[in-house]
Design a protein around this motif. Structure first.
Motif, PDB file in Angstrom:
ATOM      1  N   ARG A  66      28.072  35.957  37.760  1.00 57.42           N
ATOM      2  CA  ARG A  66      27.501  36.702  38.745  1.00 57.42           C
ATOM      3  C   ARG A  66      26.859  37.818  37.813  1.00 57.42           C
ATOM      4  N   MET A  87      22.902  38.851  38.373  1.00 58.90           N
ATOM      5  CA  MET A  87      22.324  39.947  38.836  1.00 58.90           C
ATOM      6  C   MET A  87      21.431  40.738  37.951  1.00 58.90           C
ATOM      7  N   GLU A 107      24.079  48.012  40.669  1.00 59.93           N
ATOM      8  CA  GLU A 107      24.539  47.058  41.258  1.00 59.93           C
ATOM      9  C   GLU A 107      25.831  46.222  40.894  1.00 59.93           C
ATOM     10  N   LYS A 160      28.929  48.087  41.427  1.00 60.59           N
ATOM     11  CA  LYS A 160      28.976  48.457  42.834  1.00 60.59           C
ATOM     12  C   LYS A 160      29.723  47.030  43.383  1.00 60.59           C
ATOM     13  N   SER A 161      29.248  46.031  42.798  1.00 62.41           N
ATOM     14  CA  SER A 161      29.708  44.545  43.105  1.00 62.41           C
ATOM     15  C   SER A 161      31.068  44.451  42.785  1.00 62.41           C
ATOM     16  N   SER A 162      31.066  44.890  41.554  1.00 59.91           N
ATOM     17  CA  SER A 162      32.753  44.901  40.787  1.00 59.91           C
ATOM     18  C   SER A 162      33.852  45.636  41.691  1.00 59.91           C
ATOM     19  N   GLU A 164      33.528  46.514  44.687  1.00 54.47           N
ATOM     20  CA  GLU A 164      33.753  46.274  46.067  1.00 54.47           C
ATOM     21  C   GLU A 164      34.738  44.754  46.319  1.00 54.47           C
ATOM     22  N   ASN A 165      34.465  43.907  45.366  1.00 60.54           N
ATOM     23  CA  ASN A 165      35.105  42.919  45.448  1.00 60.54           C
ATOM     24  C   ASN A 165      36.163  42.666  44.257  1.00 60.54           C
ATOM     25  N   TYR A 178      35.572  40.131  41.254  1.00 65.33           N
ATOM     26  CA  TYR A 178      34.479  40.525  40.390  1.00 65.33           C
ATOM     27  C   TYR A 178      34.943  41.776  39.539  1.00 65.33           C
TER      28      TYR A 178
END
Length: 238
Positions: free
Chosen positions: A43, A47, A82, A85-87, A89-90, A93
């Motif tokens: 991912r 990204m 990004e 942020k993804s790591s 929030e999830n 990740y």
């Protein structure tokens, strides 16, 4: 320009965490090597390549070297934010990150940047690494603690000092290089350079056509172990 590229999962990995992007009309080349558990590396690298490529697409025309420097720098920072942020929030990740090496050719100038230990080489009469590895062993070499030969077998040679997505903010350095006649540029993940010595890479590229060189490099990296994902882009200034 003549461009060839390849990616392979290697002999031992279940997933290919490398990702690359080529836009021959814009002379834009991006390569990323992700890290993290359970598809997180995939991912992160995806990204990185997609966001950088998208920022250049949104920019439409890149007319000057200054334009390219600004877009490349800002796009890498965008991708870093990004991914981070993804790591955050999830949970799946959490801790993911990626290296990146990216460049765009405008006329006779290569504008390029890297984060981590994915590299860009210039190949002409010799093979020269033009990027600087953000790694622990490279730091040890720079302060004179170990030699280049010792770095190749150091137990911490895969430890990075900088990667995209591991912190909210990222310092980005963009460089320029005047392109000479017959220059060849190699963008690659360490799955290639850890499996094939530089002198052998140089010989294969210089002695073969682009397509044959691509196939021989991939075959040899696999034959020599294929311990990691293998990805590279070769750009020939013809």
């Amino acid at each position: 320009m003549k461009v060839v590229s390849a990616t392979n999962v290697g002999n031992y990995r279940k997933n290919n965490e490398d990702c690359y992007f080529v836009n021959e009309s814009k002379n834009l080349y991006i390569l990323a090597d992700g890290m993290g558990g359970h598809l997180a590396g995939e991912r992160a690298s995806k990204m990185a390549t997609e966001i950088i490529a998208s920022d250049f697409e949104k920019a439409k025309e890149v007319k000057t070297i200054e334009d390219a420097i600004e877009i490349l720098s800002s796009s890498i920072r965008d991708a870093n934010r990004e991914i981070f942020k993804s790591s955050e929030e999830n949970e799946d990740y959490r801790g993911m990150g990626t290296t990146v090496s990216a460049g765009i050719i405008l006329g006779s100038v290569l504008i390029y940047s890297n984060v981590g230990d994915s590299r860009i080489y210039r190949i002409n009469k010799e093979m020269e690494q033009i990027t600087r590895d953000d790694s622990f062993v490279n730091y040890l070499m720079e302060i004179g603690e170990i030699t280049e030969e010792e770095a190749k077998v150091h137990p911490k040679k895969n430890v990075l000092t900088k990667a995209m997505g591991t912190t909210a903010d990222l310092d980005v350095s963009v460089n320029t290089l005047k392109i000479e006649d017959n220059d060849i540029f190699l963008f690659c993940s360490d799955g290639l350079t850890n499996m094939i010595p530089d002198e052998e890479i140089f010989k294969i590229i210089k002695e073969n056509t682009p397509e044959v060189a691509k196939d021989k490099l991939l075959d040899l990296a696999l034959k020599n172990g294929g311990m990691d994902n293998i990805t590279f882009i070769l750009v020939f200034n013809e």
